[in-house]
Write an enzyme that holds these catalytic residues in place. Structure first.
Site: not given
Length: 331
Positions: A11, A14, A16, A159, A187
């Site tokens: 990815g 993208g 991130i 998180d 998650h």
């Protein structure tokens, strides 16, 4: 200087990846003396965008970056890599349920697992960021049987970082003064952010976070729901999912796995061995310590009745997700 290591990011065109690639290439993940050769994988229609990313990497003039391979072919991307950041996935959009994501993403991670099984090093460390990350990691591992199960992990570090920053703000200390907050389970919105074993340094004194906050109703309600729903809150505000913070968390996860976590516990989604009464053979987030490239679940923690309910709920969701994913694989 050491020999360059090959690292893949999927990815790669993208959001991130745009933040993550710089962190990897600048030395933030594998250390200031470790050159890297980046393999960047995305789908064929994104190759033009990826070319722009490659130009920008060149323009960064990074001393540790020895080369870049942009590709849409999984078997090129995964060849001989020591670390794989599996970021590419069908993105979650506002109002989407995780189940909507599952069917689309299972196929992506099945294909990537098969490619890794053929061409990656057998000691490759795999971090799945693309959601639903825990179940995607499980599927990826299933289709790469020649690579040990413990080499497949899912990211719950975002998180953990969110939880740590919430607690630090509540107590009024720098974020690095809080440690050993735990993310249990998936998650997802069933995850259990747990501050019961966390410690904080206030002044020169170390104390238990529950004692420092002295508000159990906050720790068992507002704190948990804020962390559980933080991703949705970011989407509502940005109209896009967390990117900068997700990239930082991916860097943290892989850095600690390679270089060690020291005296801190870190949360990682790993294949469950049934510790703490969790379902076996799902990818479940536990507190772990890392050293010499290996992770180890922290054992011997007391699980309260409240925590037991939370662990059971997130474990149930993971068992259901696993079954749904396996059903999709049969299609």
């Amino acid at each position: 200087m050491a020999e360059p290591v090959k690292v893949v990011v999927t990815g790669a065109a993208g959001q991130i990846a745009y933040s993550l690639i710089y962190q990897i290439a600048s030395g933030a993940v594998f250390g200031p003396n470790q050159p890297v050769y980046l393999h960047l994988l995305d789908i064929a229609p994104m190759m033009g965008v990826l070319e722009g990313v490659v130009m920008e990497l060149a323009d960064c003039a990074l001393p540790l970056l020895t080369g870049v391979l942009p590709t849409f072919k999984p078997e090129e991307a995964f060849k001989d890599v020591v670390a794989a950041f599996l970021v590419g996935a069908m993105p979650r959009k506002e109002g989407m349920e995780r189940k909507d994501l599952l069917a689309a993403n299972v196929r992506i991670f099945k294909e990537q697992g098969q490619a890794m099984d053929k061409v990656a090093r057998k000691d490759v460390k795999v971090l799945v960021v693309g959601n639903p990350a825990n179940t995607n990691a499980l599927i990826c591992s299933k289709y790469a049987p020649s690579i040990p199960k413990e080499n497949f992990t899912a990211m719950t570090r975002l998180d953990q970082n969110r939880a740590q920053s919430q607690l630090a703000a509540k107590i009024g200390v720098p974020v690095q003064n809080v440690k050993n907050v735990i993310i249990w389970g998936n998650h997802s919105s069933t995850q259990f952010p747990d501050a019961s074993n966390a410690v904080v340094t206030v002044g020169n004194t170390q104390k238990a976070v529950p004692a420092a906050i002295n508000d159990d109703s906050y720790l068992n309600s507002t704190f948990i729901t804020t962390v559980q729903k933080r991703g949705a809150a970011v989407i509502a505000a940005r109209k896009m999912s967390s990117a900068l913070s997700a990239a930082k968390a991916a860097s943290d996860h892989m850095r600690d796995w390679f270089l060690g976590s020291g005296d801190r516990w870190v949360s990682m989604g790993v294949v469950s061995d049934g510790s703490y009464g969790t379902p076996r053979d799902v990818v479940f987030s536990f507190p772990v310590t890392t050293a010499n490239g290996k992770w180890k679940i922290v054992q011997g923690l007391t699980i309260s009745d409240f925590a037991r309910k939370m662990l059971d709920a997130t474990g149930k969701e993971l068992a259901e997700e696993k079954q749904e994913a396996l059903d999709v694989c049969k299609d």
